[in-house]
Design a protein around this motif. Structure first.
Motif, PDB file in Angstrom:
ATOM      1  N   GLY A  30       0.820  -1.214   0.000  1.00  0.00           N
ATOM      2  CA  GLY A  30       0.000   0.000   0.000  1.00  0.00           C
ATOM      3  C   GLY A  30       0.852   1.261   0.000  1.00  0.00           C
ATOM      4  N   GLU A  50       8.440   3.630   8.321  1.00  0.00           N
ATOM      5  CA  GLU A  50       8.244   2.177   8.408  1.00  0.00           C
ATOM      6  C   GLU A  50       8.866   1.683   9.710  1.00  0.00           C
ATOM      7  OE1 GLU A  50       6.627  -0.448   6.923  1.00  0.00           O
ATOM      8  OE2 GLU A  50       7.518  -1.345   8.704  1.00  0.00           O
ATOM      9  N   GLY A  57       6.519  -4.721   4.204  1.00  0.00           N
ATOM     10  CA  GLY A  57       5.325  -4.950   5.026  1.00  0.00           C
ATOM     11  C   GLY A  57       5.111  -6.428   5.294  1.00  0.00           C
ATOM     12  N   THR A  58       3.941  -6.929   4.903  1.00  0.00           N
ATOM     13  CA  THR A  58       3.602  -8.353   5.062  1.00  0.00           C
ATOM     14  C   THR A  58       4.742  -9.248   4.595  1.00  0.00           C
ATOM     15  OG1 THR A  58       1.259  -7.934   4.685  1.00  0.00           O
ATOM     16  CG2 THR A  58       2.047 -10.136   4.168  1.00  0.00           C
ATOM     17  N   TYR A  64       7.895 -17.457   7.255  1.00  0.00           N
ATOM     18  CA  TYR A  64       7.794 -18.868   7.660  1.00  0.00           C
ATOM     19  C   TYR A  64       7.925 -19.782   6.434  1.00  0.00           C
ATOM     20  CZ  TYR A  64       2.969 -18.046   6.150  1.00  0.00           C
ATOM     21  OH  TYR A  64       1.856 -17.700   5.424  1.00  0.00           O
ATOM     22  N   ASP A  70      -1.419 -16.197  -2.453  1.00  0.00           N
ATOM     23  CA  ASP A  70      -2.380 -17.159  -2.966  1.00  0.00           C
ATOM     24  C   ASP A  70      -3.222 -16.593  -4.115  1.00  0.00           C
ATOM     25  OD1 ASP A  70      -3.559 -17.274   0.406  1.00  0.00           O
ATOM     26  OD2 ASP A  70      -3.888 -15.685  -1.054  1.00  0.00           O
ATOM     27  N   ILE A  71      -2.718 -15.531  -4.691  1.00  0.00           N
ATOM     28  CA  ILE A  71      -3.226 -15.026  -5.974  1.00  0.00           C
ATOM     29  C   ILE A  71      -2.027 -15.100  -6.925  1.00  0.00           C
ATOM     30  CG2 ILE A  71      -4.076 -12.974  -7.211  1.00  0.00           C
ATOM     31  CD1 ILE A  71      -6.126 -13.938  -5.240  1.00  0.00           C
ATOM     32  N   TYR A  76      -0.983 -10.558  -8.701  1.00  0.00           N
ATOM     33  CA  TYR A  76      -0.546 -10.022  -7.402  1.00  0.00           C
ATOM     34  C   TYR A  76       0.782  -9.279  -7.573  1.00  0.00           C
ATOM     35  CZ  TYR A  76       0.058  -9.581  -2.395  1.00  0.00           C
ATOM     36  OH  TYR A  76       0.229  -9.057  -1.132  1.00  0.00           O
ATOM     37  N   VAL A 119       5.586   5.149  13.953  1.00  0.00           N
ATOM     38  CA  VAL A 119       4.785   6.336  14.265  1.00  0.00           C
ATOM     39  C   VAL A 119       4.026   6.043  15.555  1.00  0.00           C
ATOM     40  CG1 VAL A 119       2.843   7.775  13.536  1.00  0.00           C
ATOM     41  CG2 VAL A 119       4.567   7.055  11.870  1.00  0.00           C
ATOM     42  N   PRO A 149      -1.143   1.139   7.121  1.00  0.00           N
ATOM     43  CA  PRO A 149      -0.512   0.285   8.133  1.00  0.00           C
ATOM     44  C   PRO A 149      -0.756  -1.209   7.962  1.00  0.00           C
ATOM     45  CG  PRO A 149      -2.504   1.243   9.034  1.00  0.00           C
ATOM     46  CD  PRO A 149      -2.378   1.759   7.628  1.00  0.00           C
TER      47      PRO A 149
END
Ligand code: FAD
Length: 312
Positions: A30, A50, A57-58, A64, A70-71, A76, A119, A149
């Motif tokens: 994002g 950040e 991010g993710t 793991y 999963d797209i 994606y 932040v 976020p």
């Protein structure tokens, strides 16, 4: 796939700017996407904060075993930054993380980013017409604040009685402990969501015993993951329009699945109930229509086959 970043972040460049026209909170898909669109609109006066120690991010936080999208990545990925170098139809986390970092480099985003910079507060100052932002690396002011976020980079640990006193090792999939060898261990996995569906088949062959605790049974769709051959990559490099067509195809197939999957299990031949056909576990079959709950995807058919217990 582009090589790891060569661009430097704001700190590495020794940036001491404390005011910007725009501030973006978060450097995942994002925040990076927003920053690129600002650049493309000719706006250079922005900062990104950040809290993690890297971009993505993710895809920075989740590392793991088996972590992947999963797209299919032809969809994606950013529409304005197709990547002909994907090595799989559903790339694993390191490749997605590299993609985001390389896109940030390519569009000159990295040197706007303050990493390790959480932040902690944001307050609008009406008199001055600015947001006053408190961060782990000191205060900033911006005229416009954009929040990106996300929510899957942050572990959500269940509030289980006794968890704090548990003497074994515990960790969350969003903070995988790569130093802890699971070989021959007794392991319990809490949850059967998208991350569990990915990690359980990876750990199951090496552990001595695995229990998977399930509250809400999800629907599982087959993951048609496969390597993308060098010949295909060459074609995508040479004919970018073809990759855009594939992207459009993936988009429309996914869109058409939505109305089909909201009708009921009978309408979706490709869906199966987690945990798949198995004789040694207690099964819970989802009672809701597949489209009413986020379907999970598994490349391992019957991925829970050899687990020794699924506790409802
Ligand atoms: C295993 C897995 C597979 C997935 N697969 C798919 C998929 O196939 N398709 C799909 O659409 N989605 C998928 N997702 C969802 C994925 O999270 C989103 O697609 C997307 O990456 C979210 O991007 P984001 O920028 O909104 O949030 P994030 O990637 O979470 O980024 C938000 C960033 O903001 C930062 N941040 C938060 N609070 C603060 C603060 N106070 N100060 C500073 N920084 C802060 C965080 O550290 C983080 O880096 C998947 C998620 C996981 C975990």
């Amino acid at each position: 796939m582009a090589v790891e970043s060569v661009s430097r972040t704001a700190q590495e460049n020794g940036s001491s700017r404390r005011h910007a026209r725009i501030g973006i909170l978060g450097a995942g898909f994002g925040g990076i996407g927003m920053a690129i669109r600002l650049k493309q609109a000719g706006i250079e006066d922005f900062v990104i904060w950040e809290r993690d120690d890297g971009l993505g991010g993710t895809w920075w936080a989740n590392s793991y075993p088996g972590c992947q999208c999963d797209i299919p990545s032809h969809l994606y990925s950013f529409s304005f930054a197709p990547n002909p170098e994907w090595t799989r139809t559903y790339p694993l986390q390191p490749e997605l993380k590299r993609y985001l970092r390389s896109v940030a480099d390519r569009f000159g985003i990295a040197d706007h980013v303050h990493i390790g910079c959480e932040v902690t507060a944001a307050q609008w100052d009406d008199a001055a017409g600015v947001w006053r932002i408190e961060t782990a690396r000191g205060p900033f002011t911006v005229e416009l604040l954009i929040a990106a976020p996300g929510f899957l980079s942050e572990p959500s640990t269940p509030d289980l009685p006794g968890l704090a006193d548990f003497e074994g090792t515990t960790f969350h999939t969003a903070r995988w402990n790569h130093d802890h060898d699971l070989t021959g261990r007794l392991v319990a996995v809490i949850g059967t969501g998208a991350s569990a569906i990915q990690v359980v088949p990876r750990m199951q062959p090496v552990v001595e015993h695995l229990d998977v605790f399930q509250r809400t049974p999800p629907w599982v769709m087959p993951h048609r993951d496969r390597p993308i051959t060098e010949a295909e990559r060459r074609i995508y490099r040479r004919f970018p329009t073809l990759q855009r067509l594939v992207r459009a195809g993936v988009y429309w197939v996914r869109e058409l699945l939505v109305p089909a999957s909201s009708i009921g299990p009978g309408s979706c031949g490709c869906l199966s109930a987690s945990p798949g056909a198995t004789s040694s576990v207690t099964l819970r079959i989802p009672t809701c229509a597949p489209g009413s709950l986020r379907a999970t995807c598994s490349a391992a058919s019957g991925c829970f086959h050899r687990t020794t217990g699924i506790r409802p």
